[in-house]
Design a protein around this motif. Sequence first.
Motif, short mmCIF file in Angstrom:
data_model
loop_
_atom_site.label_atom_id
_atom_site.label_comp_id
_atom_site.label_asym_id
_atom_site.label_seq_id
_atom_site.Cartn_x
_atom_site.Cartn_y
_atom_site.Cartn_z
N ALA A 285 42.35 -6.20 15.67
CA ALA A 285 42.94 -5.23 14.62
C ALA A 285 44.01 -4.33 15.40
N LYS A 286 43.80 -3.98 16.74
CA LYS A 286 44.61 -3.10 17.22
C LYS A 286 46.16 -3.68 17.34
N ALA A 287 45.82 -5.32 17.46
CA ALA A 287 47.32 -6.02 17.73
C ALA A 287 47.78 -6.41 16.22
N GLY A 288 47.17 -6.21 15.49
CA GLY A 288 47.83 -6.36 14.06
C GLY A 288 47.42 -7.59 13.49
N PHE A 567 36.78 -15.89 26.27
CA PHE A 567 37.17 -14.60 25.84
C PHE A 567 38.82 -14.61 25.64
N THR A 568 39.09 -13.82 24.67
CA THR A 568 40.66 -13.88 24.62
C THR A 568 41.14 -12.20 24.36
N TRP A 569 42.19 -12.01 25.08
CA TRP A 569 42.98 -10.86 24.83
C TRP A 569 43.69 -11.06 23.31
N GLU A 570 44.39 -10.33 22.69
CA GLU A 570 45.06 -10.23 21.65
C GLU A 570 46.56 -10.67 21.75
N ASN A 633 51.70 -16.13 23.97
CA ASN A 633 50.25 -16.64 24.05
C ASN A 633 49.54 -15.50 24.74
N PRO A 634 48.44 -14.85 24.12
CA PRO A 634 47.73 -14.07 24.65
C PRO A 634 46.75 -14.52 25.98
N PHE A 635 46.35 -13.87 26.68
CA PHE A 635 45.59 -14.50 28.19
C PHE A 635 44.19 -14.71 27.78
N LYS A 636 43.79 -15.79 28.07
CA LYS A 636 42.35 -16.24 27.94
C LYS A 636 41.55 -16.36 29.14
#
Length: 1474
Positions: A285-288, A567-570, A633-636
Motif C-alpha cells: 500500500a505504501k508503494a501504491g 518474500f518480495t519488496w514492493e 522490478n522489486p527485489f525478491k
Amino acid sequence: MVDLTDEKKYGRPAEPAVDTDNVQLDGPSGEDSLNEKKYMAITTDKHDSGDSGTDPKSRAPLQPTKSYATTASALSQEAEPIPEKKPWYKAANPLKWGAPSPVPETREVSREYQAGFFSMIYFGWVGPLMETGYKRQLEQNDIWTVNPNRSAEVMTVKMQASFKKRVARGDKYPLLFALHETFKREFWTGGICQFFANMFQVISPFTLRYLIQFATDAYEAQKTGSTPPNIGKGLGLVFGITIMQMIQSLGTNHFIYRGMMVGGQSRAVLISVIFEKSMSLSGRAKAGGREIKEGPETEAQAKEHVKDQKLAEKEAKKTKKAKKGVPDKAGSGIAGDGTGWANGRVVNLMSVDTYRVDQASGMFHLIWTAPIACIVTLILLVVNLTYSALAGFSLLVIGLPLLTKAVKILFARRRNINKITDQRVSLTQEILQAVRFVKFFGWESAFLSRLEEIRGREIRSIQILLAIRNAINAVSMSLPIFASMLAFITYSLTNHGLAPAEIFSSLALFNSLRLPLNLLPLIIGQVIDAWSSLYRIQEFLLSEEQEDEPKIDEAAENAIEMRSVDFTWERTATQDPNDSPTKKLTKSELKTEKIAHKQAIKDEKAAKKLQPGSSSGDSTPDDAVTLTDEARNPFKLNAMNFTIGRNELVAVIGGVGSGKSSLLAALAGDMRRTKGKVVMGASRAFCPQYAWIQNTTVKENILFGKDYDKSWYRKVIDACALQSDLDMLPQGDATEIGERGITVSGGQKQRLNIARAIYFDSDLILMDDPLSAVDAHVGRHIFDQAIMGLLKDKARILATHQLWVLNRCDRIIWLEEGRIQAIDTFENLMNEHLGFQKIMETTAVEEKEVEQDTLNDDEVEDKKKTQKKRKAPALMQAEERAVNSVPWSVYTDYIKASGTYFNGPLVILLLLMSQAANIATSLWLSWWTSDKFGYSNGKYIGVYAALGVSQVIFLFAFSVSLTIMGTSASKSMLSRAVTRALRAPMSFFDTTPLGRITNRFSRDVDVMDNTLTDAIRMYFLTLAMITAVFGLIIAYFHYFAIALVPLFFLFLFSAGYYRASAREMKRFESVLRSHMFAKFSEGLSGTSSIRAYGLKERFITGIRDSLDEMNSAYYLTFANQRWLSTRLDFIGSLLVFVTGILVITSRFNVSPSISGLVLSYILSIVQMIQFTVRQLAEVENGMNATERLHYYGTQLEEEAPLHTIEVRKTWPEIGEIIFDNVQMRYRDGLPLVLSGLNMHVRGGERIGIVGRTGAGKSSIMSTLFRLVELSGGSITIDGLDISTLGLHDLRSGLAIIPQDPTLFKGTIRSNLDPFGEHSDLELWSALRQSDLVTEEAALDDKSPGRIHLDGIVEDEGLNFSLGQRQLMALARALVRGSQIIVCDEATSSVDMETDEKIQKTIATGFKGKTLLCIAHRLRTIINYDRICVMDQGKIAELDTPENLYNLGGIFRGMCDRGGIRKEDFTGYEENIRW
C-alpha cells in the motif's frame, strides 16, 4: 521520546516533568521531547536524571525570558525579572488589583466537566482562566487537562468500533458515518440551536415593521394633531426585539461551540487512527499497489465497472484543463495510480486534511439551516411587499445555484493545488533532512530554485482560486442589496407608495439574509474541501494492512522455521502523479487494470478518473512484471528454507545487494510473504542497519518502554561498551539525544541500537550488520560480551560483512541475488565449498586486521567531549514563543513583502469607497421613501441602482487587491525564510527538531496562503460597516453617542480581557501541536523498529496522549471565544435596546424613514460586533504564523556569504592544503575540539586520518568545508585562505564521500548532477567506475532491475541497499571531478569485496588528486602517502606509513593489534594498483 506509558510524565493530571519545566511555554515541550526542557540552559543539579519523578516543589520557579531558537537561554532560572514600570492607566485598572493567582502545581481537569447549567450556557466556567490570563501570563500548568469525556482514547475507540462495523457491512462511506455516530449528540445539539437562532434572526426584523409603524403613526399624529399611540406599545416591541436578539445570540454561540468541538474532536480521532493505520500499513500500500484477487468478474461487478468508467470519462471531460494522465489525488492509491502512501503524504493527511475536516464542522449546519431561514424570510417579505418581494427573491434563487456551481470549480482547483503543496512540502522535508549534505556539496541554490519553481506554480494557482472566490463573495454579499433594490423598484413601479414600515422592515429582512448567504458558499467550499480530505483519509484507512504476523508459538521446537517461503519488496511508487507515463495500455494490461479497479472501494466512483496512463503497474499480481519501463522490478527473496534453533547463532553473508538486509527485514515483518509458511517460535528484537533513535534520553532509548531493571541495564551498557561514551555525555544516560539521534555518532547510534535489542530481552535477536559502524576492537568486545555473552542462550541472526566472526557462528547462510547459495557450518563450507573458500581467501588477512584500532566511530564531536561530567544545556532549544501581541514591525514587513508599502493604503482606500457606496445606497432609499428632493421615480431608481453597482465593484476590487497582496507577501516571506533556513549554520539544525522547521514551512504557510487574507478581509469589512452605521446613527440621534461611549469602553475592555488569555492559549496550542507533529513524524520514520519490537500499542498511546495535550489548549480556545461572544452579543443587544428607546423617544421629531433605516442597520450589525473581535483574533492568529515565518526570514543566524571575492574558475588546480595552527570549537562555551593543528598536505597527496573516538577526525572535515568557523589559525588551499572565500565557491571546489550516503527523491541522474552540468556519458562513466554498472552494460539499457540514469530513487534512496548508496556517493564525487576529495569512512557499510572495489576506484579514479580519508579499516589506508594520527584534537603522529610503523608509536600499536606486518605495506599497494 519519553516513555509514553508513564502517566506522570505524559500529559495526565500529575505531570511535573511537563509542567514546571515548560513554563516558558512549550506544552509538553514545544515540539521537542519532554525531557529536553529539563536541560534548557538550566544548570541546577536537580536535573541529573531522566527519571520522571522530579519533585516540582524542589525547583525554584522559572522565569520566562525572551527566547530565540538560536540562543540557548530559552529559560532562565531564579533570575528575578526587572519590575516593569506600568503606565498610570494600567495601574489604575481595578481588575488587575490583587495578587494574581499562583501557578498551580498540578493541572486541573477542565472545569467544563463539572460545570453547572447556567455556567454551561454562558460559558462562565472559562471565567477563572480568563481572569488569571488577564492578571498574568498563562503558564503550562494553568491550562486544564482535557475533559475526560473528550479524551482521544475514549473517542477513538468508539469511532473505530463503528468504522470496523460499517466496513464489514460494506457501507459506502464508512468513515463519515462512523464519525457521525461518535459525535452525533453534540453535533445535533448544535444544529438545533442554530435552527432556533435562525428563526429568531428572521422574526426580529419582521417585528421591526410594527415598531417603525408605531413611530410613523406618532410622527403623523404629531403633524396632524391627532392622538398618538400609547408609548407602552412601543416599549413592549423594543423589549421583545431585544429578548429575541439575546436568545438568538445564545443559540448561535452554542451552535458554533458545538460545531468547533466536534471539529476538534474529529481531528484528534482522525490523527489517532491515521497514526494507528500507518503502524500497520503494508509495504504494497505504501508503494501504491493493491492486492488482486483472481476470479471471474461477476455480472454486478462488471456493470459497476462500466458505470465507474462512464463516471470517470465524465469527470475527465469536466477537467479537461487538468493535465492528461494526472490521477486524481482524492481517489488515488487504491486502484493504483501508484502514488502510494509515502511518509510525506501520510504527514500531509495528518496536518492538512484533518485540519480541513476540523474547519468544516465548525459551521456545517448552516448548509441546511440557512436555506430554511431564506424560505421563512421570503414568506415574511411577501407579507411585507406583496408579490414585489418575489422579484427580489428570484434574483437570490437564480444567484445561489450559480454561486454553488462556481464553488465547485474551486473544489477542482483546490485538489490540484493540494498536489503542488504536497510536492513542495515533501521536497522541503527532504532538503531539511539532508541539510548537512546539501551544504557539503554547495547545492543550496539548486534546491532553492526547484522549490521556487514549485512555489511559483502553487501561488499562481492559489491566486486564481482566491480571485474566483472573491468574485463569488462580492456577488454573494451584494445579492441581498440587488434583491432588495429589485423588490423596492418593482414595488414602487406597481403604484405602491414606499411606506417606511414595510420598506425598512424588508430592508432589515434582506440584510438578515446577508450573513447566511455570505457564509453559505464559504461553508459549502469548506465542506467540499473537507469531503475530499475525509475521502483521502478513508482511502488511507482502507488501504491494505500488513498481514498479521505469524502467531508466536512458544511450544515450537525452533525459534524460526521457514518452509519454501518467498518474500518480495514492493515496486517503486511513481514519483509524482504528474510524471505518470501516458502510454496506451494493451488489452491484457487493461484487463489487469480493470480487475484492480473493480476491487477499489465503490465510493470512489465519482471522485476517480481512471485514465489510461495512470497505471504504473501496481495493480499487477505479486510476481508479474510491472507495466512501465520506469518501475523497477522489486527485489525478491526466493525459496527460503531453513530453521533456526532456540540458542543458535546464525550469520548471513553475501555481497552488496544479495539480500542480507532483506532477509532480516522479512523476519522482522517488513517484507511481504508471497508463498510458503513461516513458524515463529520466539518473540523478537530487531537491530536495523540504520539505527532509529528517538528524541529522548539515552536511557529511554535503551529501555524502549520496558521497566527499568538496574542490574540488567548495567550489564547491557557494559556489553555494548557504552560506559565510556556515557561518561563523556554531559548528563550520562539522562542526556537527551536529538531528533534522529543528532548528537551521537554513527557508532554510538549503532551501539544504542544493539543495547536496545539486548535490553528488550526477546528470544530472537535480528542484527543487521551492527558491527560495521563501530571500531574493530569495540566490535570484538560487543561480539564477545553481548552476542556471545548476554545473548548466548537466545536465537541470533547476524547479517555481517565482518568475516572474522564466521568461525564462531553455529551456522552460516550464504545469500546471492535473493537465493540461498548454501547453509552450513563454517568447517563444512570451508571444506566443501570452493566459492566460500575464495571469499575467505580474499580476506584471509581480515582475521588479523580485526584488532585494528582505527576509528570510524567518530562523533559529531560537538556536544560532549568534556571528560568531566558537566551539566550542559539541552540540545534542543525551546521554540521561541513570542509573548504579547504580534509586533507592528511584522505587519509592516508583511505589507512590504507584498511588493510595496503603497499596497496597504490602496486596499484601505478601496474598502472606504465600497463602504461609502453602501451607506449612500441606504440613505438614498430613506430619502426616496420620504421624497426628500421631490425627484421623479425614475431619477430615484437610477441613482439607487448606480450606487448599488458601484458598491459591488469596489468590494470586488478591495478583495482581489487584498488577496494578491497577501499571497505575494506569503510567497516572498516563505522564499526568504527557506533561503535563510538553508543558510543557517549547522548548529541551528542540530538544536532544532525537524518537525518544528517543517511545521513552519507547511502549516504556517498554509495559514498565510489560504486563511490569513480571508480573516483580514472580513475584519476590515465588518469594522468599516460598524463604524459607518454608528456614524449614521449619531448623525440623526445625537444621544446615541452617550450610550455608545460606555458601551464602547465595555467592548474594548472585553476584547482586551479576552485577547490576553486567547493569545497565550493559541500559542500554547501551536507549540503543543508542533510537538505532536514531531512525535507523529518520528513514529512514522521508526515504523519498522516499532513493529518488530511489537510496540505499536505503546506508540499509539503516546500519540493519543500528545493529542490530549494539544487539545487541552485547543478546546479552551473555542470556549474563550464563546465566552467573549456571549458577552459582546449582550452589549450588542443593549445597543439595539438603546436605539429602540431613542426611536420611541424621538418619534415626534425624526422622520420615520430615518428611524427605519437606523433600526434596520442596528439589527444587521449586532452579530457583526462579536464577529469583528473574533476576526481580529483570527487576524492575530494568522499573523502569528507570519511572525514565525518572518522570524525565520530575518532572525536566524547565517553562515558566511556564498560569494565574496572573485575565485578563478579552475581553482583548486593543485590541491595543496595548509592547516596553520587551526583551532575550532563547535559553539561558544564548548571546549576546543581542534587545538593548534598544523599540517601541510601537498597537491595530489593521499592522507589517511586515524584516531580514537572524539579525537577530532571529523572536525577536520567540518573546518575544511567551513560547516563550523575556526576559532583561531587559518586553512589555505592553493594559496587562497578559505576564510576569505564565499562558501559556495569553496564547497563547490571540494568533493566529499560522506559517511551516511544521502540520496534524494528523483532519478539517479538528478542525484549525480542536480544542476545538469554534465553529459550522460560522464555520468555513465562515473557509475561504471564506481562499479554500479558492469563494463558491458549499455547506456540505454533500461531493463528491469538494471541501474540506469533514469532509474527512480525513492525517499532517502531506500530502494537501494546501503552498499549501493555508498557506491552512488562515490560516483557523485567522481562526477564532481574536484581536485580535493574528502572521504569520511566511506566504506563502513560494505562488504570486503565492495570495499576493495571502492579502494580500487579511489586509487584509479582519483589518481593525482588530493585525498583526505578518515579511515575505517586500517588496511584500506596503509598504502596512502602519509598517515595522520589524531589524538585529543592535536596531531599525534604524521608521516609515511612505513616510518610511523618503524617509529613504534600509536600507529604501530594499531598495526600490531590489527595483525598488519611490515611487508603488507608494499604488497597491498601493488595489489590495489593492479
